[in-house]
Design a protein around this motif. Structure first.
Motif, PDB file in Angstrom:
ATOM      1  N   GLU A 157       0.830  -1.208   0.000  1.00 44.53           N
ATOM      2  CA  GLU A 157       0.000   0.000   0.000  1.00 44.53           C
ATOM      3  C   GLU A 157       0.863   1.255   0.000  1.00 44.53           C
ATOM      4  N   ARG A 158       1.943   1.260   0.774  1.00 41.77           N
ATOM      5  CA  ARG A 158       2.847   2.426   0.783  1.00 41.77           C
ATOM      6  C   ARG A 158       3.487   2.619  -0.588  1.00 41.77           C
ATOM      7  N   GLN A 159       3.910   1.512  -1.219  1.00 38.41           N
ATOM      8  CA  GLN A 159       4.495   1.605  -2.560  1.00 38.41           C
ATOM      9  C   GLN A 159       3.461   2.148  -3.539  1.00 38.41           C
ATOM     10  N   TYR A 160       2.240   1.664  -3.446  1.00 35.83           N
ATOM     11  CA  TYR A 160       1.155   2.123  -4.320  1.00 35.83           C
ATOM     12  C   TYR A 160       0.966   3.633  -4.179  1.00 35.83           C
ATOM     13  N   GLN A 161       0.866   4.112  -2.944  1.00 34.99           N
ATOM     14  CA  GLN A 161       0.651   5.545  -2.705  1.00 34.99           C
ATOM     15  C   GLN A 161       1.834   6.371  -3.228  1.00 34.99           C
ATOM     16  N   HIS A 162       3.038   5.871  -3.023  1.00 30.26           N
ATOM     17  CA  HIS A 162       4.238   6.588  -3.477  1.00 30.26           C
ATOM     18  C   HIS A 162       4.267   6.670  -5.007  1.00 30.26           C
ATOM     19  N   ILE A 163       4.027   5.556  -5.691  1.00 32.36           N
ATOM     20  CA  ILE A 163       4.038   5.534  -7.158  1.00 32.36           C
ATOM     21  C   ILE A 163       2.914   6.406  -7.703  1.00 32.36           C
ATOM     22  N   LYS A 164       1.755   6.309  -7.083  1.00 28.04           N
ATOM     23  CA  LYS A 164       0.609   7.119  -7.515  1.00 28.04           C
ATOM     24  C   LYS A 164       0.944   8.611  -7.421  1.00 28.04           C
ATOM     25  N   GLN A 165       1.565   9.012  -6.328  1.00 25.53           N
ATOM     26  CA  GLN A 165       1.930  10.424  -6.164  1.00 25.53           C
ATOM     27  C   GLN A 165       2.969  10.839  -7.202  1.00 25.53           C
ATOM     28  N   GLN A 166       3.943   9.959  -7.481  1.00 25.31           N
ATOM     29  CA  GLN A 166       4.939  10.269  -8.512  1.00 25.31           C
ATOM     30  C   GLN A 166       4.269  10.476  -9.869  1.00 25.31           C
ATOM     31  N   MET A 167       3.320   9.632 -10.197  1.00 22.46           N
ATOM     32  CA  MET A 167       2.620   9.739 -11.478  1.00 22.46           C
ATOM     33  C   MET A 167       1.799  11.037 -11.538  1.00 22.46           C
ATOM     34  N   ASP A 224       2.528  13.762  -9.924  1.00 25.72           N
ATOM     35  CA  ASP A 224       3.525  14.835 -10.060  1.00 25.72           C
ATOM     36  C   ASP A 224       4.038  14.935 -11.491  1.00 25.72           C
ATOM     37  N   ASP A 225       4.023  13.804 -12.224  1.00 25.71           N
ATOM     38  CA  ASP A 225       4.464  13.783 -13.623  1.00 25.71           C
ATOM     39  C   ASP A 225       3.360  14.216 -14.592  1.00 25.71           C
ATOM     40  N   GLY A 226       2.198  14.583 -14.050  1.00 23.84           N
ATOM     41  CA  GLY A 226       1.137  15.114 -14.896  1.00 23.84           C
ATOM     42  C   GLY A 226       0.069  14.122 -15.314  1.00 23.84           C
ATOM     43  N   LYS A 227       0.079  12.914 -14.772  1.00 21.58           N
ATOM     44  CA  LYS A 227      -0.953  11.935 -15.107  1.00 21.58           C
ATOM     45  C   LYS A 227      -2.247  12.295 -14.392  1.00 21.58           C
ATOM     46  N   THR A 228      -3.373  11.893 -14.987  1.00 25.74           N
ATOM     47  CA  THR A 228      -4.651  12.079 -14.301  1.00 25.74           C
ATOM     48  C   THR A 228      -4.689  11.136 -13.108  1.00 25.74           C
ATOM     49  N   ASN A 229      -5.620  11.358 -12.193  1.00 27.91           N
ATOM     50  CA  ASN A 229      -5.727  10.506 -11.021  1.00 27.91           C
ATOM     51  C   ASN A 229      -6.015   9.058 -11.430  1.00 27.91           C
ATOM     52  N   GLU A 267      -5.254   7.547 -14.299  1.00 28.46           N
ATOM     53  CA  GLU A 267      -4.039   6.982 -14.903  1.00 28.46           C
ATOM     54  C   GLU A 267      -3.019   6.635 -13.826  1.00 28.46           C
ATOM     55  N   ALA A 268      -2.843   7.537 -12.870  1.00 32.70           N
ATOM     56  CA  ALA A 268      -1.872   7.321 -11.793  1.00 32.70           C
ATOM     57  C   ALA A 268      -2.247   6.096 -10.966  1.00 32.70           C
ATOM     58  N   GLU A 269      -3.533   5.941 -10.669  1.00 33.08           N
ATOM     59  CA  GLU A 269      -3.979   4.788  -9.893  1.00 33.08           C
ATOM     60  C   GLU A 269      -3.748   3.484 -10.648  1.00 33.08           C
ATOM     61  N   GLU A 270      -4.047   3.481 -11.942  1.00 38.43           N
ATOM     62  CA  GLU A 270      -3.867   2.266 -12.733  1.00 38.43           C
ATOM     63  C   GLU A 270      -2.399   1.874 -12.822  1.00 38.43           C
ATOM     64  N   ILE A 271      -1.535   2.843 -13.108  1.00 45.26           N
ATOM     65  CA  ILE A 271      -0.107   2.557 -13.223  1.00 45.26           C
ATOM     66  C   ILE A 271       0.448   2.063 -11.889  1.00 45.26           C
ATOM     67  N   ALA A 272       0.050   2.715 -10.804  1.00 45.45           N
ATOM     68  CA  ALA A 272       0.538   2.314  -9.483  1.00 45.45           C
ATOM     69  C   ALA A 272       0.075   0.903  -9.137  1.00 45.45           C
ATOM     70  N   ALA A 273      -1.188   0.593  -9.389  1.00 50.68           N
ATOM     71  CA  ALA A 273      -1.701  -0.744  -9.083  1.00 50.68           C
ATOM     72  C   ALA A 273      -1.026  -1.809  -9.929  1.00 50.68           C
ATOM     73  N   ASN A 278       2.044  -2.030 -19.213  1.00 48.04           N
ATOM     74  CA  ASN A 278       1.652  -0.629 -19.187  1.00 48.04           C
ATOM     75  C   ASN A 278       1.549  -0.122 -20.627  1.00 48.04           C
ATOM     76  N   PRO A 279       0.392   0.403 -21.018  1.00 50.43           N
ATOM     77  CA  PRO A 279       0.239   0.863 -22.390  1.00 50.43           C
ATOM     78  C   PRO A 279       1.186   2.002 -22.772  1.00 50.43           C
ATOM     79  N   ASN A 280       1.768   2.660 -21.779  1.00 50.54           N
ATOM     80  CA  ASN A 280       2.714   3.739 -22.056  1.00 50.54           C
ATOM     81  C   ASN A 280       4.137   3.225 -22.263  1.00 50.54           C
TER      82      ASN A 280
END
Length: 101
Positions: free
Chosen positions: A10-20, A22-27, A29-35, A58-60
């Motif tokens: 869960e901590r890794q998920y939250q950290h990756i989501k926040q990074q995404m 910060d990189d300009g992804k929508t919420n 998109e960030a949630e999907e990439i983090a999960a 990851n489609p990106n």
């Protein structure tokens, strides 16, 4: 948080989501990439029921950077014949042809 996730997951998920974010992804998109990232790590560590990844990556991520299994899964989604006998490079080429043609 899915039931199977540990507190560390869960901590890794939250950290990756926040990074995404910060990189300009929508919420979303960030949630999907983090999960996907956390689930891929769990799978690689043998902490999931599935022995192989079920997704197509990851489609990106460019096709050549995906694993052979992710490419195989994408080829399966696209109904590419002969995919089980293809190597990674052949899968990349077949997917590109199908997507562009």
């Amino acid at each position: 948080m899915p039931d199977a996730w540990s507190d560390k997951d869960e901590r890794q998920y939250q950290h990756i989501k926040q990074q995404m974010r910060d990189d300009g992804k929508t919420n979303d998109e960030a949630e999907e990439i983090a999960a996907r990232t956390v689930n891929k790590r769990r799978q690689q560590q043998g902490r999931t029921d599935n022995a192989t990844p079920q997704g197509s990556g990851n489609p990106n991520t460019p096709l050549p950077e995906r694993t052979r299994q992710e490419l195989y899964n994408r080829a399966k989604q696209l109904s590419i014949a002969g995919r089980s006998n293809m190597n990674k490079e052949q899968l990349v080429n077949a997917i590109r042809q199908r997507q562009n043609g």
